[in-house]
Design a protein around this motif. Structure first.
Motif, PDB file in Angstrom:
ATOM      1  N   GLY A   9       0.936  -1.568   0.206  1.00 34.62           N
ATOM      2  CA  GLY A   9       0.102  -0.147  -0.082  1.00 34.62           C
ATOM      3  C   GLY A   9       0.943   1.267  -0.171  1.00 34.62           C
ATOM      4  N   GLY A  10       0.178   2.479  -0.027  1.00 39.80           N
ATOM      5  CA  GLY A  10       1.015   3.725   0.127  1.00 39.80           C
ATOM      6  C   GLY A  10      -0.310   4.900  -0.235  1.00 39.80           C
ATOM      7  N   THR A  11       0.341   5.841  -0.613  1.00 43.14           N
ATOM      8  CA  THR A  11      -0.269   7.195  -1.019  1.00 43.14           C
ATOM      9  C   THR A  11      -0.307   7.330  -2.369  1.00 43.14           C
ATOM     10  N   PHE A  12      -1.158   7.804  -3.158  1.00 44.66           N
ATOM     11  CA  PHE A  12      -1.531   8.035  -4.456  1.00 44.66           C
ATOM     12  C   PHE A  12      -2.397   9.116  -4.883  1.00 44.66           C
ATOM     13  N   VAL A  13      -2.483   9.514  -6.010  1.00 47.51           N
ATOM     14  CA  VAL A  13      -3.462  10.580  -6.439  1.00 47.51           C
ATOM     15  C   VAL A  13      -4.615   9.617  -7.176  1.00 47.51           C
ATOM     16  N   MET A  14      -5.552   9.615  -6.601  1.00 45.81           N
ATOM     17  CA  MET A  14      -6.799   8.757  -7.166  1.00 45.81           C
ATOM     18  C   MET A  14      -7.664   9.735  -8.093  1.00 45.81           C
ATOM     19  N   GLY A  15      -7.955   9.236  -9.476  1.00 43.91           N
ATOM     20  CA  GLY A  15      -8.808   9.986  -9.974  1.00 43.91           C
ATOM     21  C   GLY A  15      -8.323  10.236 -11.423  1.00 43.91           C
ATOM     22  N   ALA A  16      -8.838  11.193 -12.001  1.00 42.87           N
ATOM     23  CA  ALA A  16      -8.513  11.650 -13.589  1.00 42.87           C
ATOM     24  C   ALA A  16      -7.228  11.631 -13.926  1.00 42.87           C
ATOM     25  N   ARG A  45      -7.743  13.331  -6.211  1.00 44.30           N
ATOM     26  CA  ARG A  45      -7.628  13.462  -4.990  1.00 44.30           C
ATOM     27  C   ARG A  45      -6.629  12.585  -4.333  1.00 44.30           C
ATOM     28  N   ARG A  46      -5.476  12.864  -3.322  1.00 38.81           N
ATOM     29  CA  ARG A  46      -4.528  12.073  -2.860  1.00 38.81           C
ATOM     30  C   ARG A  46      -5.123  11.136  -1.622  1.00 38.81           C
ATOM     31  N   ILE A  47      -4.850  10.032  -1.668  1.00 37.16           N
ATOM     32  CA  ILE A  47      -5.469   9.063  -0.739  1.00 37.16           C
ATOM     33  C   ILE A  47      -4.169   8.008  -0.069  1.00 37.16           C
ATOM     34  N   THR A  48      -4.666   7.425   0.749  1.00 37.05           N
ATOM     35  CA  THR A  48      -3.811   6.223   1.114  1.00 37.05           C
ATOM     36  C   THR A  48      -4.572   5.138   1.284  1.00 37.05           C
ATOM     37  N   VAL A  49      -3.755   3.778   0.589  1.00 39.29           N
ATOM     38  CA  VAL A  49      -4.354   2.346   0.628  1.00 39.29           C
ATOM     39  C   VAL A  49      -3.654   1.570   1.418  1.00 39.29           C
ATOM     40  N   SER A  50      -4.252   0.924   2.275  1.00 37.14           N
ATOM     41  CA  SER A  50      -3.360   0.001   3.029  1.00 37.14           C
ATOM     42  C   SER A  50      -3.167  -1.161   2.087  1.00 37.14           C
ATOM     43  N   SER A  51      -1.789  -1.882   2.564  1.00 39.09           N
ATOM     44  CA  SER A  51      -1.481  -2.896   1.971  1.00 39.09           C
ATOM     45  C   SER A  51      -2.568  -4.071   1.754  1.00 39.09           C
ATOM     46  N   PHE A  52      -2.514  -4.852   0.476  1.00 38.00           N
ATOM     47  CA  PHE A  52      -3.529  -5.766   0.393  1.00 38.00           C
ATOM     48  C   PHE A  52      -3.092  -6.740  -0.732  1.00 38.00           C
ATOM     49  N   TYR A  53      -4.104  -7.839  -0.838  1.00 41.81           N
ATOM     50  CA  TYR A  53      -3.751  -8.956  -1.801  1.00 41.81           C
ATOM     51  C   TYR A  53      -5.009  -8.699  -3.004  1.00 41.81           C
ATOM     52  N   ILE A  54      -4.556  -8.659  -4.343  1.00 49.90           N
ATOM     53  CA  ILE A  54      -5.452  -9.006  -5.229  1.00 49.90           C
ATOM     54  C   ILE A  54      -5.309  -9.923  -6.358  1.00 49.90           C
ATOM     55  N   ASP A  55      -6.209 -10.692  -6.949  1.00 53.14           N
ATOM     56  CA  ASP A  55      -6.134 -11.653  -7.884  1.00 53.14           C
ATOM     57  C   ASP A  55      -5.120 -11.170  -9.073  1.00 53.14           C
ATOM     58  N   GLU A  56      -4.220 -11.945  -9.396  1.00 55.10           N
ATOM     59  CA  GLU A  56      -3.284 -11.766 -10.691  1.00 55.10           C
ATOM     60  C   GLU A  56      -4.080 -11.653 -11.945  1.00 55.10           C
ATOM     61  N   THR A  57      -5.053 -12.334 -11.756  1.00 58.13           N
ATOM     62  CA  THR A  57      -5.939 -12.148 -13.262  1.00 58.13           C
ATOM     63  C   THR A  57      -7.483 -12.175 -12.741  1.00 58.13           C
ATOM     64  N   GLU A  58      -8.318 -11.914 -13.902  1.00 61.53           N
ATOM     65  CA  GLU A  58      -9.703 -11.994 -13.623  1.00 61.53           C
ATOM     66  C   GLU A  58      -9.824 -13.396 -13.451  1.00 61.53           C
ATOM     67  N   LEU A 115      -9.419   2.810 -20.811  1.00 69.74           N
ATOM     68  CA  LEU A 115      -8.382   1.892 -20.229  1.00 69.74           C
ATOM     69  C   LEU A 115      -7.660   2.591 -19.190  1.00 69.74           C
ATOM     70  N   SER A 116      -7.890   3.864 -18.781  1.00 66.83           N
ATOM     71  CA  SER A 116      -7.028   4.421 -17.867  1.00 66.83           C
ATOM     72  C   SER A 116      -7.799   4.324 -16.702  1.00 66.83           C
ATOM     73  N   PRO A 117      -7.021   3.623 -15.593  1.00 60.32           N
ATOM     74  CA  PRO A 117      -7.413   3.110 -14.352  1.00 60.32           C
ATOM     75  C   PRO A 117      -8.213   4.253 -13.449  1.00 60.32           C
ATOM     76  N   GLY A 118      -8.043   5.397 -13.734  1.00 59.76           N
ATOM     77  CA  GLY A 118      -8.879   6.540 -13.136  1.00 59.76           C
ATOM     78  C   GLY A 118     -10.329   6.725 -13.366  1.00 59.76           C
ATOM     79  N   ASN A 119     -10.630   6.358 -14.624  1.00 58.57           N
ATOM     80  CA  ASN A 119     -11.834   6.428 -15.100  1.00 58.57           C
ATOM     81  C   ASN A 119     -13.190   5.462 -14.610  1.00 58.57           C
ATOM     82  N   ARG A 120     -14.137   5.568 -14.351  1.00 58.38           N
ATOM     83  CA  ARG A 120     -15.038   5.077 -13.510  1.00 58.38           C
ATOM     84  C   ARG A 120     -16.670   5.149 -14.225  1.00 58.38           C
ATOM     85  N   ARG A 121     -17.093   3.795 -14.022  1.00 58.67           N
ATOM     86  CA  ARG A 121     -18.666   3.796 -14.695  1.00 58.67           C
ATOM     87  C   ARG A 121     -19.342   3.143 -13.649  1.00 58.67           C
TER      88      ARG A 121
END
Length: 516
Positions: free
Chosen positions: A71-78, A92-105, A469-475
């Motif tokens: 985890g760490g801090t990053f600027v979330m969004g566009a 907006r700058r936020i902090t995310v705790s360390s976590f696990y995520i699937d390598e694949t869908e 494709l940009s991770p900051g975009n949301r629907r």
């Protein structure tokens, strides 16, 4: 079958309790010298001293299919111009705790394994459980396209085993995560010898393994070899076998859908831009992220592979739609080699080792959608969608499990929350959402397409333009709907050091000497 009894009860989201102080004599937790409490001096794991059980300090193991995300801090969004005019991803700058995520869908073969288990355990008494979990293969149909082969074959044919499952609603994806949690923890208990593998063929209906029911002593399982042994920590003071708890460090936290913040953070993989991440650098990398990243694979914003390393021009790093009528390029030089979703490991992983966070299929995340959630939410582990629950107790103040073997849960009431400092309502999906009391009702289908069932979708798909494709975009989409462009992957909480296994939390210094 012999019913397991629990010496202590831990219900809800489990947290491993791994703190254990060492005595001067050493000898290990289960050696000749008993480990003692630094608070009372009483011995741990000693029936003569009360039998309080404490596991050795241990790191959280990585669950099947997961990648560790520091985890760490990053600027979330566009990171691009808001061409859609939504203004729903304000940076907006936020902090995310360390976590696990699937390598694949989650792939078709993974989801078919889930369906097989539901059919074997519930189909005789509760056939609707299996039927309700089936993906909607009709999402491939179109009024003006010939997609019937995909309706018939995409989910079932072995040629598509490793392709991402689609046609799955948010609710179905969440249920899959719960099932996966139980199967992984059940196997961990069997591997440890606490449950017998004979239970696999005996499970049906309300006697199917559920992690919470097991810890509550409600799962009627057969003890394994370790539970029958004479020298182990899984005994009650009277010598009877007990159920393992999260304090024992054997079971893992639940698989779940990632939050929007976690998904976006994992997609960006900013650890690859951090100069302090390299051992050769020998320095820390705070506040040294070099730039705002557009796509998930790093600073190569063009999306083309480097042809100097043996790949031909035009082989893209993601599966997406270039323009109208161009889903894969020209014969003899297919630029992404996929007309529909491709295999879950078909494209280049990012620096966290996670595949297809840009393209292939868009993905469900845990959050309830609101356009301005990025402004309203906390700057630490940002999330909207909390509806707090606790274990249900009957008139005799006893815990119960339902007809499917799962521990019964109930919603936390506003009366129970009224005197708390950190929250005052059990359902806070609408918190800070329109008025002072947050009593907001949305006229879904009349004045808006947003309501409390609207869930966030992240990442572009095989049929989306590069903008998405940009991770900051949301629907968003309703949680009970599905399409042929949306799949999902699971995540898991990280407990212990945020830097990963073999690292300690905090900066530790030597004890200063002082005169007594």
């Amino acid at each position: 079958m012999r019913r397991l009894t629990a010496v202590s009860l831990l219900v809800g989201t489990g947290v491993m309790l791994t703190t254990a102080a060492c005595n001067k004599g050493g000898g290990g937790l289960f050696g000749k010298k008993k480990e003692q409490s630094s608070a009372t001096g009483w011995s741990y794991n000693d029936p003569k001293m009360g039998g309080f059980s404490v596991a050795k300090n241990k790191d959280q193991q990585t669950g099947p299919g997961l990648a560790f995300v520091q985890g760490g801090t990053f600027v979330m969004g566009a990171t691009e111009q808001d061409v859609m005019g939504d203004w729903n991803n304000i940076p907006r700058r936020i902090t995310v705790s360390s976590f696990y995520i699937d390598e694949t869908e989650v792939a078709n073969v993974h989801y078919r394994e889930y369906l097989y288990w539901l059919g074997r355990v519930y189909n005789e008494s509760f056939p609707d459980v299996y039927r309700n979990a089936l993906p909607d293969t009709l999402v491939w149909r179109s009024e003006l396209a010939y997609n019937e082969p995909l309706v018939e074959y995409y989910f079932r044919h072995p040629a598509y085993n490793d392709y991402p499952v689609v046609g799955v609603t948010w609710k179905q994806a969440s249920d899959y995560c719960k099932w996966r949690s139980n199967r992984v923890n059940e196997k961990l208990l069997m591997d440890k010898g606490l449950l017998s593998k004979a239970d696999i063929s005996n499970q049906a209906d309300d006697n199917s393994f559920d992690t919470k029911s097991y810890m509550a002593g409600l799962y009627e399982g057969t003890p394994g070899k370790m539970s029958k042994g004479t020298k182990n920590q899984f005994k009650n003071p009277d010598g009877s076998p007990r159920t393992a708890q999260f304090e024992d460090g054997i079971m893992l936290p639940n698989y779940r859908l990632p939050t929007e913040a976690e998904w976006e953070y994992a997609a960006l993989g900013l650890i690859g831009q951090n100069p302090g991440a390299s051992k050769k650098e020998g320095k820390r990398g705070e506040e040294m992220i070099m730039n705002r990243q557009v796509y998930s694979w790093g600073t190569n914003t063009s999306g083309l592979r480097d042809i100097r390393r043996g790949n031909w021009q035009g082989q893209f790093l993601a599966n997406f739609k270039r323009s109208s009528g161009d889903n894969m390029g020209i014969a003899g030089g297919l630029n992404d080699r996929a007309s529909i979703p491709g295999p879950v490991k078909a494209f280049f992983p990012n620096t966290f080792g996670v595949y297809n966070m840009s393209g292939n299929v868009a993905e469900w995340v845990l959050d309830v959608y609101r356009p301005l959630s990025p402004i309203d939410g906390d700057d630490f582990n940002y999330f909207r969608g909390n509806k707090f629950q606790t274990a249900y107790k009957n008139a005799e103040n006893e815990l119960e499990k339902d007809s499917l073997g799962q521990l019964k849960m109930r919603d936390v009431t506003d009366e129970e929350s009224a005197n708390r400092l950190n929250y005052q309502k059990g359902d806070v999906i609408n918190y800070l959402d329109g008025d002072s009391l947050s009593q907001v009702e949305y006229g879904y289908g009349i004045t808006t397409l947003i309501n409390d069932k609207s869930r966030v979708i992240k990442g572009g798909s095989w049929n989306d333009r590069a903008y998405w494709l940009s991770p900051g975009n949301r629907r968003y989409m309703q949680e009970d709907m599905a399409t042929n462009t949306v799949g999902f992957r699971c995540a898991m909480d990280r407990v212990g050091s945020p830097e990963g296994n073999k690292f300690k939390t905090g900066n530790l210094f030597r004890k200063q000497r002082q005169k007594r």
